[in-house]
Design a protein around this motif. Sequence first.
Motif, PDB file in Angstrom:
ATOM      1  N   ASN A 184      37.151  27.966  36.340  1.00 57.50           N
ATOM      2  CA  ASN A 184      37.014  29.095  37.272  1.00 57.50           C
ATOM      3  C   ASN A 184      37.655  30.390  36.774  1.00 57.50           C
ATOM      4  OD1 ASN A 184      35.736  27.320  39.134  1.00 57.50           O
ATOM      5  ND2 ASN A 184      37.759  26.659  39.884  1.00 57.50           N
ATOM      6  N   THR A 185      37.693  30.557  35.447  1.00 55.73           N
ATOM      7  CA  THR A 185      38.233  31.813  34.904  1.00 55.73           C
ATOM      8  C   THR A 185      37.168  32.619  34.145  1.00 55.73           C
ATOM      9  OG1 THR A 185      38.953  30.755  32.827  1.00 55.73           O
ATOM     10  CG2 THR A 185      40.548  30.829  34.671  1.00 55.73           C
ATOM     11  N   SER A 186      35.944  32.133  34.131  1.00 55.63           N
ATOM     12  CA  SER A 186      34.893  32.835  33.387  1.00 55.63           C
ATOM     13  C   SER A 186      34.487  34.113  34.106  1.00 55.63           C
ATOM     14  CB  SER A 186      33.661  31.934  33.216  1.00 55.63           C
ATOM     15  OG  SER A 186      33.971  30.834  32.403  1.00 55.63           O
ATOM     16  N   LYS A 187      34.328  35.166  33.314  1.00 56.59           N
ATOM     17  CA  LYS A 187      33.870  36.456  33.831  1.00 56.59           C
ATOM     18  C   LYS A 187      32.851  37.045  32.868  1.00 56.59           C
ATOM     19  CE  LYS A 187      38.036  37.614  36.477  1.00 56.59           C
ATOM     20  NZ  LYS A 187      39.045  38.657  36.798  1.00 56.59           N
ATOM     21  N   ASN A 188      31.786  37.599  33.437  1.00 48.70           N
ATOM     22  CA  ASN A 188      30.718  38.186  32.641  1.00 48.70           C
ATOM     23  C   ASN A 188      30.698  39.683  32.911  1.00 48.70           C
ATOM     24  OD1 ASN A 188      28.481  38.681  31.133  1.00 48.70           O
ATOM     25  ND2 ASN A 188      27.151  37.243  32.195  1.00 48.70           N
ATOM     26  N   SER A 189      31.044  40.484  31.907  1.00 44.10           N
ATOM     27  CA  SER A 189      31.162  41.916  32.159  1.00 44.10           C
ATOM     28  C   SER A 189      30.977  42.715  30.879  1.00 44.10           C
ATOM     29  CB  SER A 189      32.538  42.237  32.753  1.00 44.10           C
ATOM     30  OG  SER A 189      32.708  43.627  32.884  1.00 44.10           O
ATOM     31  N   PRO A 190      30.354  43.926  30.987  1.00 45.84           N
ATOM     32  CA  PRO A 190      30.277  44.816  29.833  1.00 45.84           C
ATOM     33  C   PRO A 190      31.455  45.779  29.755  1.00 45.84           C
ATOM     34  CG  PRO A 190      28.922  45.685  31.578  1.00 45.84           C
ATOM     35  CD  PRO A 190      29.574  44.436  32.124  1.00 45.84           C
ATOM     36  N   GLU A 191      32.339  45.737  30.764  1.00 45.65           N
ATOM     37  CA  GLU A 191      33.439  46.688  30.791  1.00 45.65           C
ATOM     38  C   GLU A 191      34.773  45.951  30.865  1.00 45.65           C
ATOM     39  OE1 GLU A 191      32.812  49.815  33.606  1.00 45.65           O
ATOM     40  OE2 GLU A 191      30.648  49.842  33.267  1.00 45.65           O
ATOM     41  N   LYS A 192      35.709  46.467  31.641  1.00 50.92           N
ATOM     42  CA  LYS A 192      37.062  45.918  31.679  1.00 50.92           C
ATOM     43  C   LYS A 192      37.093  44.575  32.396  1.00 50.92           C
ATOM     44  CE  LYS A 192      41.808  47.252  32.757  1.00 50.92           C
ATOM     45  NZ  LYS A 192      42.697  48.339  33.220  1.00 50.92           N
ATOM     46  N   VAL A 193      37.848  43.636  31.819  1.00 45.81           N
ATOM     47  CA  VAL A 193      38.060  42.320  32.424  1.00 45.81           C
ATOM     48  C   VAL A 193      39.553  42.168  32.705  1.00 45.81           C
ATOM     49  CG1 VAL A 193      37.891  39.828  32.103  1.00 45.81           C
ATOM     50  CG2 VAL A 193      36.097  41.327  31.208  1.00 45.81           C
ATOM     51  N   LYS A 194      39.889  41.747  33.936  1.00 41.09           N
ATOM     52  CA  LYS A 194      41.294  41.687  34.326  1.00 41.09           C
ATOM     53  C   LYS A 194      41.587  40.382  35.065  1.00 41.09           C
ATOM     54  CE  LYS A 194      44.767  44.441  36.836  1.00 41.09           C
ATOM     55  NZ  LYS A 194      44.977  45.675  37.638  1.00 41.09           N
ATOM     56  N   TYR A 195      42.698  39.757  34.679  1.00 44.38           N
ATOM     57  CA  TYR A 195      43.178  38.547  35.363  1.00 44.38           C
ATOM     58  C   TYR A 195      44.542  38.849  35.980  1.00 44.38           C
ATOM     59  CZ  TYR A 195      39.557  35.970  32.829  1.00 44.38           C
ATOM     60  OH  TYR A 195      38.363  35.520  32.331  1.00 44.38           O
ATOM     61  N   SER A 196      44.698  38.512  37.258  1.00 40.85           N
ATOM     62  CA  SER A 196      45.958  38.766  37.952  1.00 40.85           C
ATOM     63  C   SER A 196      46.762  37.469  38.088  1.00 40.85           C
ATOM     64  CB  SER A 196      45.692  39.345  39.353  1.00 40.85           C
ATOM     65  OG  SER A 196      44.977  40.557  39.254  1.00 40.85           O
ATOM     66  N   ARG A 197      48.099  37.608  38.185  1.00 37.87           N
ATOM     67  CA  ARG A 197      49.029  36.488  38.358  1.00 37.87           C
ATOM     68  C   ARG A 197      48.815  35.401  37.311  1.00 37.87           C
ATOM     69  NH1 ARG A 197      49.415  35.670  44.950  1.00 37.87           N
ATOM     70  NH2 ARG A 197      50.056  37.811  45.426  1.00 37.87           N
ATOM     71  N   VAL A 198      48.825  35.839  36.077  1.00 38.51           N
ATOM     72  CA  VAL A 198      48.641  34.913  34.959  1.00 38.51           C
ATOM     73  C   VAL A 198      49.997  34.330  34.579  1.00 38.51           C
ATOM     74  CG1 VAL A 198      47.893  34.725  32.571  1.00 38.51           C
ATOM     75  CG2 VAL A 198      46.662  36.219  34.142  1.00 38.51           C
ATOM     76  N   ASP A 199      50.049  33.016  34.389  1.00 37.57           N
ATOM     77  CA  ASP A 199      51.324  32.425  33.983  1.00 37.57           C
ATOM     78  C   ASP A 199      51.618  32.807  32.536  1.00 37.57           C
ATOM     79  OD1 ASP A 199      50.193  30.605  32.121  1.00 37.57           O
ATOM     80  OD2 ASP A 199      49.706  29.228  33.729  1.00 37.57           O
ATOM     81  N   THR A 200      52.855  32.607  32.114  1.00 36.71           N
ATOM     82  CA  THR A 200      53.294  33.052  30.782  1.00 36.71           C
ATOM     83  C   THR A 200      53.385  31.899  29.799  1.00 36.71           C
ATOM     84  OG1 THR A 200      55.590  32.851  31.517  1.00 36.71           O
ATOM     85  CG2 THR A 200      54.559  35.018  31.711  1.00 36.71           C
ATOM     86  N   HIS A 201      52.524  30.947  29.930  1.00 37.34           N
ATOM     87  CA  HIS A 201      52.517  29.823  28.989  1.00 37.34           C
ATOM     88  C   HIS A 201      52.223  30.347  27.586  1.00 37.34           C
ATOM     89  CE1 HIS A 201      51.455  26.046  27.050  1.00 37.34           C
ATOM     90  NE2 HIS A 201      51.997  25.417  28.106  1.00 37.34           N
ATOM     91  N   PRO A 202      53.009  29.944  26.572  1.00 35.81           N
ATOM     92  CA  PRO A 202      52.839  30.501  25.225  1.00 35.81           C
ATOM     93  C   PRO A 202      51.491  30.173  24.584  1.00 35.81           C
ATOM     94  CG  PRO A 202      54.392  28.679  25.218  1.00 35.81           C
ATOM     95  CD  PRO A 202      54.141  29.011  26.635  1.00 35.81           C
ATOM     96  N   ARG A 203      50.808  29.173  25.089  1.00 38.08           N
ATOM     97  CA  ARG A 203      49.507  28.827  24.476  1.00 38.08           C
ATOM     98  C   ARG A 203      48.323  29.253  25.344  1.00 38.08           C
ATOM     99  NH1 ARG A 203      48.995  25.532  20.113  1.00 38.08           N
ATOM    100  NH2 ARG A 203      50.930  24.951  19.105  1.00 38.08           N
ATOM    101  N   LEU A 204      48.587  30.126  26.292  1.00 33.78           N
ATOM    102  CA  LEU A 204      47.490  30.689  27.086  1.00 33.78           C
ATOM    103  C   LEU A 204      46.774  31.750  26.259  1.00 33.78           C
ATOM    104  CD1 LEU A 204      46.161  30.832  29.969  1.00 33.78           C
ATOM    105  CD2 LEU A 204      47.646  32.813  30.331  1.00 33.78           C
ATOM    106  N   CYS A 205      45.455  31.656  26.198  1.00 35.73           N
ATOM    107  CA  CYS A 205      44.660  32.587  25.387  1.00 35.73           C
ATOM    108  C   CYS A 205      43.472  33.113  26.187  1.00 35.73           C
ATOM    109  CB  CYS A 205      44.136  31.891  24.125  1.00 35.73           C
ATOM    110  SG  CYS A 205      45.417  31.175  23.066  1.00 35.73           S
ATOM    111  N   MET A 206      42.901  34.173  25.679  1.00 40.32           N
ATOM    112  CA  MET A 206      41.649  34.717  26.206  1.00 40.32           C
ATOM    113  C   MET A 206      40.592  34.609  25.122  1.00 40.32           C
ATOM    114  SD  MET A 206      40.780  38.603  27.532  1.00 40.32           S
ATOM    115  CE  MET A 206      41.900  38.567  28.914  1.00 40.32           C
ATOM    116  N   LYS A 207      39.399  34.181  25.521  1.00 44.71           N
ATOM    117  CA  LYS A 207      38.342  34.117  24.500  1.00 44.71           C
ATOM    118  C   LYS A 207      37.002  34.515  25.139  1.00 44.71           C
ATOM    119  CE  LYS A 207      36.922  29.266  24.973  1.00 44.71           C
ATOM    120  NZ  LYS A 207      36.723  27.980  24.297  1.00 44.71           N
TER     121      LYS A 207
END
Length: 299
Positions: free
Chosen positions: A276-299
């Motif tokens: 439930n984190t997938s987003k489809n966008s041609p512009e800015k993508v933003k995630y709120s209240r993201v935990d600070t796990h060192p292996r959290l990535c965006m792809k």
Amino acid sequence: CLQGIHCKGKPSSDIFNSFCHDAPASLSPMVLKSMKISTVMKCVQRSPCSLHLNIKGTLSLDENIRGLEICSFSLDTQQSQCTNVRFARKKSKMLNGKKVQVQFNCIEVNVAQHIYVTMKTVPNYCEVKLSQEYYVEAGKFDYNVDRARKMISVNVSNFLRDQDYYIRLCHKWFTCEDAGAFAVIKGKESLKSVSLKYSQLLPCLCIEGWLAVPDARRIQLCPFENGKYYTKVLWDNIVYNPVTQTLAWEPACPVLVMVNLCRLMKSNDHCEDIQNTSKNSPEKVKYSRVDTHPRLCMK
């Protein structure tokens, strides 16, 4: 005319050719194959240069056709100009069915003119006609990229000598946004080239030019939009804000992508998607209240 057909061209004011009549049963409606429109610059020494329509047409010769008539109608001034080309009848009969190319370049036009062009047969047969709208532009670009100096050299041709010409780099979104580099080519100068500095070779980086006249149409050349070597820089602008706990990515160019969060697995370095984190966008993508796990990535 090409292919050895003798042609005689002259301005046309034949009102009778404005009215069409039924074509013979043997004449195909596809006898006119194509029409291509461009502009050419005609310059005479000690006289100002002028723009002319350059119209090329392809016709299959037929014994029922004695020539072609081409007309341009200005949607701005409501004025029309016509000219026709007549074929030598004996030679055209011998080459019945062969394709011949006809070129017209005698109709003078102005920059930013909106033109409606028609090409029809002589005699004028109904449904045997080609038509096309054309917007008269001025300026053609040749460019060269110096990656070491991060410079783009632009050479401009095919614009009126007595007019200045503007050149700039821009990033194309819904409109072309200024990328900083801007130059003016003076109409009286013999050198028609400029060098513009860029910061990154982004897919949306474009060269834009326009003549220094009111309402001049801007011409854009975007040579890097399909360049696979420049897409990596789109991922540079990923920012995490620890205060608001937001992770955001704002692409430098409009690109439609699927973005989601994932966790990098220690076992095989595979990044496993977080549901439930997938987003489809041609512009800015933003995630709120993201935990600070060192292996959290965006792809």
